[in-house]
Design a protein around this motif. Structure first.
Motif, PDB file in Angstrom:
ATOM      1  N   SER A  49       0.838  -1.206   0.000  1.00 14.17           N
ATOM      2  CA  SER A  49       0.000   0.000   0.000  1.00 14.17           C
ATOM      3  C   SER A  49       0.872   1.255   0.000  1.00 14.17           C
ATOM      4  O   SER A  49       0.607   2.206  -0.745  1.00 14.17           O
ATOM      5  CB  SER A  49      -0.917   0.014   1.220  1.00 14.17           C
ATOM      6  OG  SER A  49      -1.635  -1.187   1.297  1.00 14.17           O
ATOM      7  N   LEU A  50       1.933   1.228   0.820  1.00 13.62           N
ATOM      8  CA  LEU A  50       2.828   2.385   0.860  1.00 13.62           C
ATOM      9  C   LEU A  50       3.540   2.571  -0.477  1.00 13.62           C
ATOM     10  O   LEU A  50       3.745   3.698  -0.936  1.00 13.62           O
ATOM     11  CB  LEU A  50       3.845   2.218   1.996  1.00 13.62           C
ATOM     12  CG  LEU A  50       3.237   2.102   3.399  1.00 13.62           C
ATOM     13  CD1 LEU A  50       4.316   1.922   4.456  1.00 13.62           C
ATOM     14  CD2 LEU A  50       2.393   3.334   3.715  1.00 13.62           C
ATOM     15  N   LYS A  51       3.900   1.437  -1.110  1.00 11.34           N
ATOM     16  CA  LYS A  51       4.571   1.519  -2.409  1.00 11.34           C
ATOM     17  C   LYS A  51       3.655   2.139  -3.471  1.00 11.34           C
ATOM     18  O   LYS A  51       4.093   2.962  -4.290  1.00 11.34           O
ATOM     19  CB  LYS A  51       4.991   0.114  -2.869  1.00 11.34           C
ATOM     20  CG  LYS A  51       6.334  -0.328  -2.340  1.00 11.34           C
ATOM     21  CD  LYS A  51       6.525  -1.825  -2.429  1.00 11.34           C
ATOM     22  CE  LYS A  51       6.797  -2.302  -3.831  1.00 11.34           C
ATOM     23  NZ  LYS A  51       6.952  -3.779  -3.868  1.00 11.34           N
ATOM     24  N   LEU A  52       2.383   1.727  -3.448  1.00 13.30           N
ATOM     25  CA  LEU A  52       1.444   2.292  -4.429  1.00 13.30           C
ATOM     26  C   LEU A  52       1.317   3.792  -4.212  1.00 13.30           C
ATOM     27  O   LEU A  52       1.334   4.583  -5.179  1.00 13.30           O
ATOM     28  CB  LEU A  52       0.064   1.626  -4.318  1.00 13.30           C
ATOM     29  CG  LEU A  52      -0.973   2.211  -5.266  1.00 13.30           C
ATOM     30  CD1 LEU A  52      -0.606   1.906  -6.714  1.00 13.30           C
ATOM     31  CD2 LEU A  52      -2.368   1.692  -4.972  1.00 13.30           C
ATOM     32  N   GLY A  53       1.210   4.198  -2.913  1.00 17.41           N
ATOM     33  CA  GLY A  53       1.147   5.627  -2.608  1.00 17.41           C
ATOM     34  C   GLY A  53       2.361   6.359  -3.166  1.00 17.41           C
ATOM     35  O   GLY A  53       2.242   7.419  -3.789  1.00 17.41           O
ATOM     36  N   LEU A  54       3.533   5.736  -2.983  1.00 18.30           N
ATOM     37  CA  LEU A  54       4.777   6.330  -3.473  1.00 18.30           C
ATOM     38  C   LEU A  54       4.759   6.477  -4.996  1.00 18.30           C
ATOM     39  O   LEU A  54       5.120   7.532  -5.545  1.00 18.30           O
ATOM     40  CB  LEU A  54       5.955   5.449  -3.042  1.00 18.30           C
ATOM     41  CG  LEU A  54       7.345   5.894  -3.492  1.00 18.30           C
ATOM     42  CD1 LEU A  54       7.713   7.219  -2.842  1.00 18.30           C
ATOM     43  CD2 LEU A  54       8.384   4.832  -3.142  1.00 18.30           C
ATOM     44  N   ILE A  56       2.184   6.671  -7.029  1.00 20.17           N
ATOM     45  CA  ILE A  56       1.233   7.694  -7.469  1.00 20.17           C
ATOM     46  C   ILE A  56       1.790   9.088  -7.194  1.00 20.17           C
ATOM     47  O   ILE A  56       1.701   9.993  -8.031  1.00 20.17           O
ATOM     48  CB  ILE A  56      -0.133   7.499  -6.789  1.00 20.17           C
ATOM     49  CG1 ILE A  56      -0.774   6.205  -7.306  1.00 20.17           C
ATOM     50  CG2 ILE A  56      -1.050   8.679  -7.046  1.00 20.17           C
ATOM     51  CD1 ILE A  56      -2.075   5.863  -6.641  1.00 20.17           C
ATOM     52  N   THR A  57       2.399   9.247  -6.005  1.00 16.34           N
ATOM     53  CA  THR A  57       2.968  10.552  -5.674  1.00 16.34           C
ATOM     54  C   THR A  57       4.077  10.926  -6.667  1.00 16.34           C
ATOM     55  O   THR A  57       4.194  12.079  -7.088  1.00 16.34           O
ATOM     56  CB  THR A  57       3.520  10.544  -4.237  1.00 16.34           C
ATOM     57  OG1 THR A  57       2.547   9.938  -3.396  1.00 16.34           O
ATOM     58  CG2 THR A  57       3.781  11.940  -3.742  1.00 16.34           C
TER      59      THR A  57
END
Lengths: 450, 450
Positions: A49-54, A56-57
């Protein structure tokens, strides 16, 4: 009376509110428990989940910085779409989707542009008609192709993207005069998005589907071994029915429902580059074969278990004692063989002791068969049941034998593969004089990929 | 020599060309065979492809006609995307995806706009930083939610679209001043696309997942019955090993691998409106229960079959004759019960004869058990094998019993459901004076949905 009923009403209302609040609290507790459980079951989910956030950011930076935005144009939205859709849990799944999307977009874009270009010469009336016919035919054909089992297995997503992109490009051309520029911008954005998704997926704490599959299959084999050990001790051992708790023994049940997961992982693994102990062309197909045999074996155990748990079966000690030694030996030796194979599979080394365990179990199973054939039955139902149980056990053992053989095959295939690629490296090294880096794994990978 | 080698070269070249041409021809034949096979296996696949073509062509009209195009703006591309992505084989799958997409787009659009609106007050430097933090947090959280088993089962696609739309709206707002107009155009296009996809899917030769599931489960039960009948005749009947060909009997194997298909259909069926003989709240969950029991039963048959095919088992006629009558009866009566239940399930009527068949089979199985317990064994291995076989057969029969019970439950649930909804209709009719349309199914549907 009126006073009383008013009070009751107020009380009722109060009670109702209290009940609601309690219910809400329960729900919140349940939700937080669930949230913790999902993360505890596999902490890599949180990382994902954190990787996906990264990812997208990272892509959204294109929007914030003027020069980046101007370079890629207003189609930047397509980079976002690509990242969100392509980013999957494992490297294999991400690569599979990314490659499908990139290649399908390229092909569909070219065909869509061709369709627009050819029909645009036909004048205002014929243009939409011809374009419509082309769109109808190509969409229907591509959609039909998605039913072909071979295409569906590996390129289903690519075909979907093909239909999508073809129609988008062909129709955009009808309205937008700068179609080539538009198509180029979109393609560039999709490639950037796919690149960012794949890069973050691979370089930030990657999850390899291949390693997961390897682990899953080895654990399943181990669980089968654990069950056989417990089963032998519980049903034929000296301290019958005491030693073994149901929990750890029943693990073989998880083998029964691992098919879907295994197939998905095996598909994803074929997309992955060499990693860890897995070289190029690692025999991923063999895992599915072992998986099928494991499930067959687990079903034998299920039947054994069910047979024991129906009320028709009791195993009186005096009858058991006759076969006790042999039955325990078959169980224990099969279990040892399975566990040795699981370990050999984990490390991809030739199994040292499994063969000898299997030989002992085989010999004992033969003895059991002879014992049964020569023993006298006195019209004793329990005797018959015991015999049935033993024959089922021998049947399970033959499943174990097959598993051991197929793991043998996998390990030797994988090692042959590694040896071949190593010798390739060595010969390349001998040609290229004095390249000292040859012993480093990343070097081998590079050559294997070329 | 030179002449000769030239000739050989030319011959070689000719041969090579010939081989290539032959190979190509083979490939073409194979492709055309495959294409025909995919269509023949399920002609609805051809219809589906044509329907998708129709849906896309319908949407593309927005591009051809000036007034339509002007009305919906340049975001028309989103109608195309929605149609291609949402249009699935069955009505249930299409509705599931369409609803997920529409609702997720609405919610994400609102939140995305809110995020843009709030952060836009913070000035040029803080705006991108705050927006970035919001995007990171919400994307990661939504992505984590996709791991929750309950959400994954039904709303996985919705969550994906949520992440996608939220980021698109929030980021577009950063660059585009007319964000509300843009968002409205996109939403309108997505709704139009979803509407066209769903309408064509429902009104042009619809494929109902519920009806498919119903059919699949009933056929599986029938296949189990056919196997038992053939098994009884082949192994215990008078004309042993003659009558039954492997083909039709082995159909039970298809039951073993129907799990994935069944679960997908059961999920899709829950999205479908009432259709045909299926009312609102039809007990779709019960089908999965019956499916699991069917697979258990098929595994019992698999063990029976495997047991017969290993070399340890021969069934001499003199031993068989002892149990022949009872075994045949258990097989035939179970088979009749299964077939009666399959028919009852197909028509959703209470099964008339199944219970009596089961009773007879149960009685005979009891007799068999007594026979085995009282018979004398002379240390005969074949005798033991036969007994094992019979005990396994009795075990299979208990599986059949469970299936029959669960179908009973399903049929009575479905009929109760229908009766309830009918009485609802009747009472509504009595209130609304003289509405004569009540006997028409579409009327019932309307009331059931309200």
């Amino acid at each position: 009376m009126v006073e009383g009923s008013k009070e009751t009403l107020a009380n009722d209302h109060h009670g109702w509110l209290k009940a609601k609040a309690w219910k809400l609290q329960q729900k919140m507790v349940e939700l937080s428990n669930n949230t913790t459980k999902v993360g505890k079951d596999d902490p890599r989910r949180i990382v994902h989940s954190l990787k996906l956030g990264l990812a997208i950011t990272t892509v959204s930076l294109f929007f914030y910085f003027e020069p980046l935005y101007d370079g890629l144009g207003t189609s930047s939205i397509w980079a976002i779409i690509t990242v969100v859709v392509v980013f999957e849990f494992s490297v294999g799944a991400t690569l599979g989707k990314g490659m499908n999307r990139a290649i399908a977009t390229l092909i569909a874009g070219a065909i869509g542009f061709g369709a627009h270009y050819i029909t645009s010469f036909t004048g205002n009336i014929w243009h939409p008609i011809l374009l419509g016919i082309l769109i109808y035919t190509i969409s229907a054909t591509a959609s039909y192709c998605r039913f072909f089992p071979k295409l569906k297995a590996k390129y289903d997503y690519g075909l979907l993207i093909f239909i999508l992109t073809f129609n988008m490009v062909a129709l955009s051309g009808f309205r937008d005069d700068e179609i080539l520029k538009l198509a180029w911008h979109r393609l560039a954005n999709i490639l950037v998005g796919a690149f960012i998704a794949v890069a973050i997926c691979i370089f930030v704490r990657p999850v390899w589907a291949g390693a997961d599959l390897h682990q899953l299959v080895a654990t399943n084999i181990e669980n089968l071994g654990t069950f056989l050990e417990g089963f032998g001790i519980e049903n034929f051992g000296a301290c019958q029915g005491e030693m073994v708790g149901g929990g750890s023994v029943m693990k073989y049940r998880s083998v029964l429902c691992s098919k879907q997961n295994e197939e998905a992982l095996a598909y994803q693994a074929t997309w992955e580059p060499p990693h860890g102990k897995f070289r190029l062309c690692h025999p991923w197909k063999q895992y599915r074969k072992i998986g099928t045999l494991s499930r067959d074996c687990a079903y034998c155990f299920e039947i054994l278990n069910r047979y024991l748990n129906t009320d028709q079966i009791q195993l009186p000690l005096e009858i058991q004692r006759q076969y006790q030694e042999q039955c325990v030996q078959v169980c224990i030796e099969s279990s040892k063989a399975l566990k040795a194979m699981a370990k050999a599979l984990r490390d991809i080394v030739p199994p040292a002791l499994a063969k000898s365990h299997i030989e002992i179990a085989k010999k004992t199973a033969g003895e059991l068969k002879l014992l049964i054939a020569s023993s006298h039955f006195h019209g004793n139902m329990n005797m018959v049941s015991t015999t049935t149980l033993i024959l089922l056990l021998i049947d399970s053992f033959s499943c174990v034998e097959k598993i051991v053989d197929s793991i043998h095959e996998l390990v030797s295939l994988a090692r042959m593969n590694t040896a071949l690629q190593k010798s390739d490296v060595t010969s390349t090294d001998q040609k290229g004089s004095g390249d000292k880096a040859s012993s480093q794994p990343h070097h081998i990978v590079t050559i294997a990929q070329s």
